[in-house]
Write a protein that holds these residues in place. Structure first.
Motif, PDB file in Angstrom:
ATOM      1  N   UNK A  39       3.823  -6.610  -4.090  1.00  0.00           N
ATOM      2  CA  UNK A  39       3.353  -6.812  -2.719  1.00  0.00           C
ATOM      3  C   UNK A  39       3.848  -5.684  -1.802  1.00  0.00           C
ATOM      4  N   UNK A  40       5.101  -5.274  -2.003  1.00  0.00           N
ATOM      5  CA  UNK A  40       5.638  -4.178  -1.190  1.00  0.00           C
ATOM      6  C   UNK A  40       4.889  -2.880  -1.479  1.00  0.00           C
ATOM      7  N   UNK A  41       4.601  -2.681  -2.792  1.00  0.00           N
ATOM      8  CA  UNK A  41       3.845  -1.483  -3.155  1.00  0.00           C
ATOM      9  C   UNK A  41       2.458  -1.516  -2.542  1.00  0.00           C
ATOM     10  N   UNK A  42       1.863  -2.755  -2.533  1.00  0.00           N
ATOM     11  CA  UNK A  42       0.534  -2.871  -1.938  1.00  0.00           C
ATOM     12  C   UNK A  42       0.587  -2.578  -0.443  1.00  0.00           C
ATOM     13  N   UNK A  43       1.644  -3.155   0.211  1.00  0.00           N
ATOM     14  CA  UNK A  43       1.771  -2.887   1.646  1.00  0.00           C
ATOM     15  C   UNK A  43       1.990  -1.391   1.903  1.00  0.00           C
ATOM     16  N   UNK A  44       2.853  -0.788   1.046  1.00  0.00           N
ATOM     17  CA  UNK A  44       3.094   0.652   1.213  1.00  0.00           C
ATOM     18  C   UNK A  44       1.808   1.450   1.005  1.00  0.00           C
ATOM     19  N   UNK A  45       1.039   1.000  -0.015  1.00  0.00           N
ATOM     20  CA  UNK A  45      -0.219   1.700  -0.280  1.00  0.00           C
ATOM     21  C   UNK A  45      -1.181   1.556   0.891  1.00  0.00           C
ATOM     22  N   UNK A  46      -1.239   0.301   1.457  1.00  0.00           N
ATOM     23  CA  UNK A  46      -2.112   0.089   2.612  1.00  0.00           C
ATOM     24  C   UNK A  46      -1.669   0.948   3.798  1.00  0.00           C
ATOM     25  N   UNK A  47      -0.336   0.969   4.008  1.00  0.00           N
ATOM     26  CA  UNK A  47       0.163   1.785   5.118  1.00  0.00           C
ATOM     27  C   UNK A  47      -0.135   3.271   4.890  1.00  0.00           C
ATOM     28  N   UNK A  48       0.065   3.706   3.622  1.00  0.00           N
ATOM     29  CA  UNK A  48      -0.218   5.107   3.311  1.00  0.00           C
ATOM     30  C   UNK A  48      -1.698   5.416   3.493  1.00  0.00           C
TER      31      UNK A  48
END
Length: 209
Positions: A39-48
């Motif tokens: 989930x954190x990776x997904x959030x980071x990916x979304x933010x990126x």
């Protein structure tokens, strides 16, 4: 994507047998950790992705601004080139006008020099004429004086001869005919007429000066 991980996790928890709960706790914790990491990776990916999209939008906006600036610069360059051509044409016209004015000034200067030379020549000629007139006037006055003196001397001479008694002498020499007396009177009258004709009139002509 986060919702999918939550569903998978709930299914795993529901299907695990009760006797394996202690052994599965470690797996559950591991799965939870993986889910949180995912989930954190997904959030980071979304933010990126959002950041990248924002940067792309900013880059596109900057590109549009640069293109607009280039268009303005090109338009300004064209206007400047037109102005330069106009100034060059105006400069040529001014140079031609200056050349014409210089030629006219040179012609006027030459004409002025010629006029000045003519005036100087006329002034010298007038001065010579005035000098000649003054000399002629002086000579004329001298001639008048001499003429008067000669006329006076002739009158005095005629009167002297008359007073001397020439008539009586000649009359005595020819007592009968008196021809000598008449001839002498005629001669005196002739010379008196010549003296009167040569005498300067009372008014006299004006002096040339």
């Amino acid at each position: 994507m986060l919702r999918l991980f939550a569903i998978i996790l709930a299914g795993l928890l529901a299907s695990a047998p009760a006797q394996a709960q202690s052994a599965g706790d470690a797996q559950i914790r591991q799965l939870r950790l993986q889910v949180r990491q995912s989930m954190q990776a997904a959030r980071d990916a979304q933010q990126a992705a959002a950041k990248a999209q924002s940067e792309v939008s900013a880059a596109q906006a900057e590109k549009a601004d640069i293109a607009a600036s280039l268009d303005k610069a090109e338009s300004a360059r064209g206007a400047l080139a037109s102005r330069v051509r106009a100034l060059q044409a105006e400069r040529k016209q001014l140079e031609a006008r200056v050349a014409k004015l210089e030629a006219d000034l040179a012609a006027e200067r030459d004409a002025g020099q010629q006029t000045r030379a003519k005036l100087d020549a006329q002034t010298r000629a007038r001065a010579r004429a005035e000098a000649d007139g003054a000399r002629q006037g002086a000579a004329l006055r001298t001639c008048r004086v001499h003429n008067g003196e000669l006329a006076g001397a002739a009158d005095d001479l005629l009167h002297a001869y008359e007073a001397k008694g020439i008539f009586s002498v000649l009359g005595e020499a020819e007592p009968f005919t008196g021809i000598g007396r008449v001839r002498l009177e005629n001669l005196i009258e002739t010379y008196r007429d010549k003296v009167d004709a040569a005498r300067e009139p009372a008014g006299g002509p004006a002096d040339p000066s």
